[in-house]
Write a protein that holds these residues in place. Structure first.
Motif, PDB file in Angstrom:
ATOM      1  N   ALA A 279       0.839  -1.188   0.000  1.00 21.23           N
ATOM      2  CA  ALA A 279       0.000   0.000   0.000  1.00 21.23           C
ATOM      3  C   ALA A 279       0.883   1.251   0.000  1.00 21.23           C
ATOM      4  O   ALA A 279       1.887   1.311   0.721  1.00 21.23           O
ATOM      5  CB  ALA A 279      -0.921   0.007   1.206  1.00 21.23           C
ATOM      6  N   GLY A 280       0.521   2.212  -0.848  1.00 21.93           N
ATOM      7  CA  GLY A 280       1.291   3.432  -0.980  1.00 21.93           C
ATOM      8  C   GLY A 280       2.283   3.418  -2.131  1.00 21.93           C
ATOM      9  O   GLY A 280       2.797   4.474  -2.521  1.00 21.93           O
ATOM     10  N   ASP A 281       2.555   2.237  -2.653  1.00 19.28           N
ATOM     11  CA  ASP A 281       3.496   2.107  -3.765  1.00 19.28           C
ATOM     12  C   ASP A 281       2.844   2.514  -5.088  1.00 19.28           C
ATOM     13  O   ASP A 281       1.642   2.812  -5.158  1.00 19.28           O
ATOM     14  CB  ASP A 281       4.000   0.671  -3.872  1.00 19.28           C
ATOM     15  CG  ASP A 281       5.002   0.327  -2.794  1.00 19.28           C
ATOM     16  OD1 ASP A 281       5.333  -0.878  -2.667  1.00 19.28           O
ATOM     17  OD2 ASP A 281       5.445   1.242  -2.072  1.00 19.28           O
ATOM     18  N   SER A 282       3.652   2.483  -6.135  1.00 19.57           N
ATOM     19  CA  SER A 282       3.196   2.828  -7.478  1.00 19.57           C
ATOM     20  C   SER A 282       3.463   1.679  -8.440  1.00 19.57           C
ATOM     21  O   SER A 282       4.377   0.865  -8.221  1.00 19.57           O
ATOM     22  CB  SER A 282       3.912   4.079  -7.986  1.00 19.57           C
ATOM     23  OG  SER A 282       3.627   5.198  -7.178  1.00 19.57           O
ATOM     24  N   LEU A 283       2.670   1.628  -9.497  1.00 22.02           N
ATOM     25  CA  LEU A 283       2.864   0.688 -10.592  1.00 22.02           C
ATOM     26  C   LEU A 283       2.459   1.383 -11.877  1.00 22.02           C
ATOM     27  O   LEU A 283       1.578   2.256 -11.867  1.00 22.02           O
ATOM     28  CB  LEU A 283       1.990  -0.554 -10.433  1.00 22.02           C
ATOM     29  CG  LEU A 283       2.481  -1.769  -9.643  1.00 22.02           C
ATOM     30  CD1 LEU A 283       1.397  -2.840  -9.636  1.00 22.02           C
ATOM     31  CD2 LEU A 283       3.776  -2.315 -10.200  1.00 22.02           C
ATOM     32  N   ARG A 284       3.071   0.984 -12.981  1.00 20.10           N
ATOM     33  CA  ARG A 284       2.634   1.457 -14.276  1.00 20.10           C
ATOM     34  C   ARG A 284       2.280   0.258 -15.140  1.00 20.10           C
ATOM     35  O   ARG A 284       3.127  -0.593 -15.403  1.00 20.10           O
ATOM     36  CB  ARG A 284       3.687   2.308 -14.982  1.00 20.10           C
ATOM     37  CG  ARG A 284       3.143   2.960 -16.245  1.00 20.10           C
ATOM     38  CD  ARG A 284       4.126   3.866 -16.925  1.00 20.10           C
ATOM     39  NE  ARG A 284       5.099   3.143 -17.741  1.00 20.10           N
ATOM     40  CZ  ARG A 284       5.757   3.673 -18.765  1.00 20.10           C
ATOM     41  NH1 ARG A 284       5.536   4.948 -19.101  1.00 20.10           N
ATOM     42  NH2 ARG A 284       6.634   2.958 -19.441  1.00 20.10           N
TER      43      ARG A 284
END
Length: 124
Positions: A14-19
């Motif tokens: 939670a709080g991370d990023s993904l593309r």
């Protein structure tokens, strides 16, 4: 016939990023509006975001507005979904879809072609 292949999913905190990426083949990519949908276990497929053929218009579901960004590169036949500040409730299989006629973008039935989906899992 347009083929769509998604990539970029994975397991994050939670709080991370993904593309996510979705690359098209077999058609004129720049003539399609492109959307992202997601489906969590036991739930219906839901609209996430859409971008017009030129990229000039974008719309988002309220649940992701301000956190997700949809974009496209017509030279690469690719549409992206940048997902920031991920939450546990974003966990789902994410699908990209192509729509010939840009209308009622929230309805999955209006999209003509679909990818196979990519899993995004957000741990809390």
């Amino acid at each position: 016939q347009v083929q769509l292949v998604e990539s970029g999913g994975g397991l994050v905190q939670a709080g991370d990023s993904l593309r996510l990426s979705c690359t098209a083949s077999g058609g004129t990519f720049s003539s399609y509006a492109m959307g992202w949908f997601r489906q969590a276990p036991g739930k219906e497929r839901e609209f996430v975001a859409v971008i017009s053929w030129s990229g000039s218009s974008t719309y988002y579901a309220d649940a992701v507005k301000g956190r997700f960004t949809i974009s496209r590169d017509n030279a690469k036949n690719t549409v992206y979904l940048q997902m920031n500040s991920l939450k546990f409730e974003d966990t789902a299989v994410y699908y990209c879809a192509a729509m010939r006629t840009y209308r009622d973008y929230g309805a999955a039935s209006n999209y003509d072609y679909w990818g196979q989906g990519t899993q995004v899992t957000v741990s809390s």
